[in-house]
Design a protein around this motif. Sequence first.
Motif, PDB file in Angstrom:
ATOM      1  N   ARG A 164       0.836  -1.206   0.000  1.00  0.00           N
ATOM      2  CA  ARG A 164       0.000   0.000   0.000  1.00  0.00           C
ATOM      3  C   ARG A 164       0.869   1.254   0.000  1.00  0.00           C
ATOM      4  O   ARG A 164       0.568   2.240  -0.690  1.00  0.00           O
ATOM      5  CB  ARG A 164      -0.946   0.003   1.203  1.00  0.00           C
ATOM      6  N   VAL A 188      -5.015  -9.917  -5.091  1.00  0.00           N
ATOM      7  CA  VAL A 188      -5.961  -9.080  -4.366  1.00  0.00           C
ATOM      8  C   VAL A 188      -6.876  -9.968  -3.535  1.00  0.00           C
ATOM      9  O   VAL A 188      -7.333 -11.027  -3.995  1.00  0.00           O
ATOM     10  CB  VAL A 188      -6.789  -8.218  -5.335  1.00  0.00           C
ATOM     11  N   ALA A 210      -8.226  -4.721  -2.010  1.00  0.00           N
ATOM     12  CA  ALA A 210      -8.542  -3.852  -3.140  1.00  0.00           C
ATOM     13  C   ALA A 210      -8.590  -2.385  -2.734  1.00  0.00           C
ATOM     14  O   ALA A 210      -8.427  -1.494  -3.574  1.00  0.00           O
ATOM     15  CB  ALA A 210      -9.883  -4.273  -3.759  1.00  0.00           C
ATOM     16  N   THR A 211      -8.798  -2.117  -1.451  1.00  0.00           N
ATOM     17  CA  THR A 211      -8.815  -0.735  -0.977  1.00  0.00           C
ATOM     18  C   THR A 211      -7.454  -0.067  -1.150  1.00  0.00           C
ATOM     19  O   THR A 211      -7.360   1.170  -1.107  1.00  0.00           O
ATOM     20  CB  THR A 211      -9.217  -0.680   0.506  1.00  0.00           C
ATOM     21  N   SER A 215      -9.468   5.364  -5.134  1.00  0.00           N
ATOM     22  CA  SER A 215     -10.475   5.645  -6.161  1.00  0.00           C
ATOM     23  C   SER A 215      -9.912   6.454  -7.325  1.00  0.00           C
ATOM     24  O   SER A 215     -10.614   6.677  -8.315  1.00  0.00           O
ATOM     25  CB  SER A 215     -11.652   6.416  -5.545  1.00  0.00           C
ATOM     26  N   ALA A 233     -14.092  -2.816  -6.276  1.00  0.00           N
ATOM     27  CA  ALA A 233     -13.213  -1.796  -5.714  1.00  0.00           C
ATOM     28  C   ALA A 233     -13.771  -0.425  -6.042  1.00  0.00           C
ATOM     29  O   ALA A 233     -14.776  -0.295  -6.762  1.00  0.00           O
ATOM     30  CB  ALA A 233     -11.797  -1.947  -6.268  1.00  0.00           C
ATOM     31  N   VAL A 237     -10.909  -2.551 -11.404  1.00  0.00           N
ATOM     32  CA  VAL A 237      -9.751  -3.406 -11.118  1.00  0.00           C
ATOM     33  C   VAL A 237      -9.974  -4.730 -11.842  1.00  0.00           C
ATOM     34  O   VAL A 237     -10.959  -5.422 -11.576  1.00  0.00           O
ATOM     35  CB  VAL A 237      -9.580  -3.635  -9.607  1.00  0.00           C
TER      36      VAL A 237
END
Length: 387
Positions: A164, A188, A210-211, A215, A233, A237
């Motif tokens: 991340r 994922v 997926a976060t 966005s 998501a 994705v």
Amino acid sequence: MKFLHTSDWHIGKTLKGRSRLAEQADVLKEIIDIAHGASVDAVLVAGDLYETSAPSAEAQRLVVHALIELRKTGSEVIAMAGNHDHAGTFDAYRPLMAAAGIHLLGQARQVSNGGMVSFHAKSTGEPVNVAVLPFLTTRYAVRAAELLTQTPAEHAGAYDQQVRDLIGHLKTGFTADAVNILMAHLTVTGGLLGGGERTAQTIFDYYVPATAFGSDPHYVALGHLHRRQSVPAACPVHYSGSPIAVDFGEEENVNVVLLVEASPMAPARVEDQPITAGRRLRTVRGTVSDLAAADFGDDYLRVYVQEHTRAGLRDEVIDLLPNAIEVRIDPKFAAPSERPAPQDRSDKSPVELFDEFCTERQIDDDRLDALFRQLLDEVTSADSEGS
């Protein structure tokens, strides 16, 4: 702008010793034809171009030729290393590929040093930013997080948090007026395995939620899982999946590449483009007479014979079905085993199995545990030499 998303070519993969280079060449030619026919602005190859980190000369020739032919269509070509590829070799050939107009990345890079590939779409003139995150082992993720984000990364930190952080860094190269794309080779959370992935680098601490993507990307182009799928998501994705079934665990997969349209003002629109080249893999069952009466074309076969075993049975089936890769007795007709079935440990990671081994032998040494984890990462990693 338009682009083609593909991944997991696994060039050089054999099937029970049988070369599939001719099939793989046909698949790549079909992908090239699709890119040319659709006049795409870019081709994204999201990792695992090869089956092994030491591919044969024939496999390398096939991949290099395909990348050059894709570039000849006028498309930007961006390819990166997956867990089956050798990241160090990719980076060694990076300058040579750049001279041919091909963007090739082996290891994660800073935005300012090749981690972001930016260009203007030939069809619309729109600016495009492609953030590229090649596959990371758990050990190399620590180093990459330290190098790229300039923040301490604890070895005990979660793999998903380190990834991340890397994604967050790469997204600093996104711009408001551009089509912003993230390209990564990873698993994922909630993704479905295709059947032929390298398990040790697909599960066991290798999940990313997926976060992690946020966005802001207009599209996330993923490789690693061989099944074509989209992931819920905050942005589009997608896994393109492998364009050819690599083993019988993938015989029911639908092989495609993805044609994607995107603009700075709207999320991407995705169309599946079927890949028809390559021989089908099929599991069949029946008696010898049943199998003799069937027509399986040129499909590669995994055969379960529904008869009791006897001398010469396998040879008899092979004579009838030259494309039979595996011949087994259907479990219903197999002789009962007097040995007790071993304990099912398929849900346990190598680390858990090693811990059980040490416990059974009353071994308690943190240094041994740390060494095992290091060796596991090295033997399952294609980028270990570069880390």
